[in-house]
Design an enzyme around this catalytic site. Sequence first.
Site, PDB file in Angstrom:
ATOM      1  N   LYS A   1       1.860  -3.798   6.734  1.00  0.00           N
ATOM      2  CA  LYS A   1       2.299  -3.831   5.323  1.00  0.00           C
ATOM      3  C   LYS A   1       3.800  -3.588   5.239  1.00  0.00           C
ATOM      4  O   LYS A   1       4.513  -4.257   4.468  1.00  0.00           O
ATOM      5  CB  LYS A   1       1.545  -2.768   4.509  1.00  0.00           C
ATOM      6  CG  LYS A   1       0.067  -3.054   4.317  1.00  0.00           C
ATOM      7  CD  LYS A   1      -0.157  -4.256   3.430  1.00  0.00           C
ATOM      8  CE  LYS A   1      -1.612  -4.625   3.285  1.00  0.00           C
ATOM      9  NZ  LYS A   1      -1.839  -5.922   2.658  1.00  0.00           N
TER      10      LYS A   1
ATOM     11  N   SER B   1       0.835  -1.195   0.000  1.00  0.00           N
ATOM     12  CA  SER B   1       0.000   0.000   0.000  1.00  0.00           C
ATOM     13  C   SER B   1       0.867   1.242   0.000  1.00  0.00           C
ATOM     14  O   SER B   1       1.973   1.245   0.567  1.00  0.00           O
ATOM     15  CB  SER B   1      -0.863  -0.010   1.261  1.00  0.00           C
ATOM     16  OG  SER B   1      -1.428   1.258   1.481  1.00  0.00           O
TER      17      SER B   1
ATOM     18  N   TYR C   1      -2.316  -1.330  10.708  1.00  0.00           N
ATOM     19  CA  TYR C   1      -2.504  -1.814   9.328  1.00  0.00           C
ATOM     20  C   TYR C   1      -1.299  -1.435   8.472  1.00  0.00           C
ATOM     21  O   TYR C   1      -0.674  -2.285   7.817  1.00  0.00           O
ATOM     22  CB  TYR C   1      -3.789  -1.237   8.721  1.00  0.00           C
ATOM     23  CG  TYR C   1      -3.868  -1.456   7.233  1.00  0.00           C
ATOM     24  CD1 TYR C   1      -4.147  -2.719   6.712  1.00  0.00           C
ATOM     25  CD2 TYR C   1      -3.617  -0.417   6.328  1.00  0.00           C
ATOM     26  CE1 TYR C   1      -4.186  -2.936   5.337  1.00  0.00           C
ATOM     27  CE2 TYR C   1      -3.651  -0.625   4.963  1.00  0.00           C
ATOM     28  CZ  TYR C   1      -3.935  -1.885   4.468  1.00  0.00           C
ATOM     29  OH  TYR C   1      -3.960  -2.097   3.115  1.00  0.00           O
TER      30      TYR C   1
END
Length: 340
Positions: free
Chosen positions: A156, A127, A152
């Site tokens: 990643k 991302s 989150y």
Amino acid sequence: MSKNTVLITGGAGYIGSHTAVQLITQGSKVIVLDNLCNSNAEVLNRIHSITGIRPEFVKGDILDRGCLDKMFAKYSIDSVIHFAGLKAVGESTQIPLAYYQNNVTGTLVLCEAMAAAGVKTLVFSSSATVYGEDAPVPYIETMPRGKTSNPYGTSKAMVEQLLTDLCKSDPEWSVALLRYFNPIGAHPSGLIGEDPKGIPNNLMPFISQVAVGKRKELSIFGNDYPTDDGTCERDYLHVMDLADGHLAALGCLSDGGVHIYNLGTGSGTSVLEMVNSFQDVTGVEVPYSFAPRREGDLPAFWADASKAEKELGWKASRTLDEMMADTWNWQSKNPNGYDD
Ligand code: NAD
Ligand code: UFG
């Protein structure tokens, strides 16, 4: 693309289902592994309707090593596109352990199973969030990963590091880290699309649910940002372009090592421009009001997408109007998503 067999983890989800359609259409055999924690098995019928082929489906979890081993033994898998994971930024601050478990440990278990099966080609859903809070725009792959602001995003970044270390340790691994910007839109058939459970976190499904009458009005989070109209700017790309980016990456993964690509259009659009564009394209009004800023939102970011164009021959080609039209086609035909 040659006839080969691709495992898609999280293939029943939003981006995975569109990628499955494109892979099948190009002649690949597709195995979908999904625990359906954020998706619906109906998507498999829809993929069948679009392509004429039903992907093999394994209902299972990337954390379940036994399940993975059985799957690799049963199918002759050449490569893996790894979408499975949890993705809600706000929720990740409330249940961080679930995010690290699914996203980090899940990837680790998957890689162990792949290594044991001798499958060492992987495309990973990363991302733009890994560039961190202080990165200058446009984001370019040569920038270091930055300071992430939620579990989150950190998950990643951790997986990117894990996969980088894995490739350093064993030159047989070929990995693409695809840093997505903001995917929106749906397959032009209107048969598959984004179907968030509960109240949507993201802008586009919220707009389309207001338009279809499921929600009263859109709250625009902040109109005092240092942008042209005061609302945040993002790099929205059509999910079909994003899906094609995975095929392009897979096609170029033969020489070992880690390869990082931004997948975006290269330009930003504000929240207000998004609302206006949706209304112009669909003719449907989207009532909105301004609300306070949402914690953690950055004012504006977009991709430098030139590396993917140069090395993969991939460029986002679908317009914002197509993104709006395809979103509305999906939402208006499926007001309750796959539960209709
Ligand atoms: P999605 O939730 O629609 O798809 C993810 C799928 O993975 C779901 O079908 C879910 O049921 C499945 N899943 C989750 N945990 C699993 C597990 N442990 N085992 C097996 N299946 C599991 O999300 P999406 O929008 O399609 O995103 C796909 C990937 O792309 C995610 O990794 C996400 O973090 C990443 N990503 C998404 C965006 C975005 O804006 N949608 C942006 C950047 C990165
Ligand atoms: N927004 C609103 N109202 C809403 C929802 C969103 O005004 O109801 C605004 C947000 O404040 C932001 C913009 O719309 O300014 C886009 O928000 P999204 O939630 O759609 O997307 P984000 O850029 O915040 O996040 C997305 C993905 C993350 C990923 C990040 C960076 O959801 O997974 O892009 O790639 F980490």
